[in-house]
Structure formats: structure tokens, C-alpha cells
Design an enzyme around this catalytic site. Structure first.
Site, PDB file in Angstrom:
ATOM      1  N   LYS A  11      65.242  87.232  40.161  1.00 23.47           N
ATOM      2  CA  LYS A  11      64.038  87.759  40.798  1.00 23.47           C
ATOM      3  C   LYS A  11      64.388  88.602  42.033  1.00 23.47           C
ATOM      4  O   LYS A  11      65.542  88.591  42.494  1.00 23.47           O
ATOM      5  CB  LYS A  11      63.114  86.589  41.144  1.00 23.47           C
ATOM      6  N   TYR A  51      53.313  87.841  33.623  1.00 25.30           N
ATOM      7  CA  TYR A  51      52.814  86.555  34.103  1.00 25.30           C
ATOM      8  C   TYR A  51      51.319  86.359  33.816  1.00 25.30           C
ATOM      9  O   TYR A  51      50.645  85.591  34.517  1.00 25.30           O
ATOM     10  CB  TYR A  51      53.112  86.397  35.594  1.00 25.30           C
ATOM     11  N   ASN A 114      61.840  81.825  44.073  1.00 27.59           N
ATOM     12  CA  ASN A 114      62.738  80.831  43.497  1.00 27.59           C
ATOM     13  C   ASN A 114      63.869  81.423  42.643  1.00 27.59           C
ATOM     14  O   ASN A 114      64.389  80.772  41.748  1.00 27.59           O
ATOM     15  CB  ASN A 114      61.938  79.763  42.742  1.00 27.59           C
ATOM     16  N   HIS A 117      64.080  83.395  36.755  1.00 27.76           N
ATOM     17  CA  HIS A 117      63.134  83.019  35.694  1.00 27.76           C
ATOM     18  C   HIS A 117      63.893  82.581  34.459  1.00 27.76           C
ATOM     19  O   HIS A 117      64.955  83.120  34.150  1.00 27.76           O
ATOM     20  CB  HIS A 117      62.261  84.224  35.324  1.00 27.76           C
ATOM     21  N   GLU A 128      59.408  87.768  25.471  1.00 22.69           N
ATOM     22  CA  GLU A 128      59.923  88.285  26.746  1.00 22.69           C
ATOM     23  C   GLU A 128      61.157  89.169  26.541  1.00 22.69           C
ATOM     24  O   GLU A 128      61.353  90.143  27.277  1.00 22.69           O
ATOM     25  CB  GLU A 128      60.240  87.113  27.681  1.00 22.69           C
TER      26      GLU A 128
END
Ligand code: ATP
Ligand code: MG
Length: 139
Positions: A11, A51, A114, A117, A128
């Protein structure tokens, strides 16, 4: 039938903080083969789409803003039992709850920022992977 791929994104926080190489080392050392990989940046529309499952959640707007703030590294990873094994490798969504030695424990800041993913099912891994890569970009 269990799929043998998962889709990951390092990320924007992980890339900006300089952890790309260290995170890739963890992934490769854990036995994942890289089928496809690129440095890219999500548009607002693409982040909203990725998302979309969270669009009713209170953190959706902030999540989309975070995921578009800078480049990410997207990759398709191959390994037996890829989805489940990769979720174990990255650890819990909130790094405060992540097991020792997991990528989020080592490199994440908080429940939103975080670091990484991982797909949550074989079905979503396929969706994805196709979201980020064409067939010609996968090896
Ligand atoms: P990812 O789908 O990114 O691998 P995950 O499956 O562990 O993460 P999800 O519940 O799918 O967790 O949430 C997607 C992302 O939304 C999280 O990784 C995090 O960046 C953000 N997020 C989740 N819960 C919160 C929250 N309570 N507050 C802020 N951000 C959150
Ligand atoms: Mg998720």
C-alpha cells in the site's frame, strides 16, 4: 477447487516508507513465486471499485483517499494454498493484533495504514488479479 494464486498490493504507506524491498523479501522467503508485478497508482475511481465491498463502511472515504495518495506495488503471487498462507504471512488487519513476525506487525502503522493487502478468497484473488493485470503481463 482451491486456487494457487493471490493478489497483493504493497500500500502507499509501505512504498513511501521504503519497505518495498523488505516486504518482497518476506514474500519470496515464504515460498511465493511472483507471476506479475508493477509499480502503479490507483485513481479514485479504481480505488472505489477495488474496495466497493466496503462502500457502506464509515472508513470508506478515508480508505480510498489513503489508497490513492501515492504509488503502490501490485503483484500476483503463486503458491499452493496461496490465499490462506498469504493472509497468515501478512497478519491481522490491525497491526496491534497481528502476530509477531507478520508483515503488518513489522511494517504497518495502524488499522488503516497497514502496509499490505491480500485477497480474502480464491474467487476474489482471480477478480483482483484481472483488475490489475492482463494475461500478457502474467508469467
Ligand atoms: P485488505 O483487504 O486491504 O487486505 P483486510 O482484508 O485485512 O485488508 P478489510 O476488512 O478488507 O481488511 O479492510 C480493508 C482495508 O480497509 C484495511 O486493510 C484497512 O486499510 C482499512 N480498514 C479496515 N478497517 C478499518 C477501520 N476500522 N478504520 C480504518 N480503516 C480500516
Ligand atoms: Mg480485505
Amino acid at each position: 477447487m482451491a486456487s494457487n494464486i493471490t493478489l497483493t498490493m504493497i500500500k502507499p504507506d509501505g512504498v513511501a516508507d521504503g519497505f518495498t524491498g523488505k516486504i518482497l523479501d518476506h514474500i519470496i522467503a515464504a515460498g511465493f513465486k511472483i507471476q506479475a508485478m508493477k509499480l502503479t497508482r490507483l485513481s479514485t475511481e479504481k480505488a472505489q471499485e477495488f474496495y466497493a465491498v466496503h462502500k457502506e463502511r464509515p472508513f470508506y472515504g478515508e480508505l480510498v483517499a489513503f489508497m490513492t495518495e501515492g504509488p503502490i506495488v501490485a503483484a500476483v503471487l503463486e503458491k499452493e494454498n496461496a490465499v490462506e498462507d498469504f493472509r497468515k504471512l501478512i497478519g491481522a488487519t490491525n497491526p496491534a493484533n497481528a502476530a509477531e513476525g507478520t508483515i503488518r506487525k513489522l511494517y504497518a502503522t495502524n488499522i488503516e495504514r497497514n502496509a499490505i493487502h491480500g485477497s480474502d478468497s480464491d474467487e476474489n484473488a482471480a477478480i483482483e488479479a484481472a483488475f490489475h493485470f492482463s494475461g500478457l503481463e502474467r508469467f
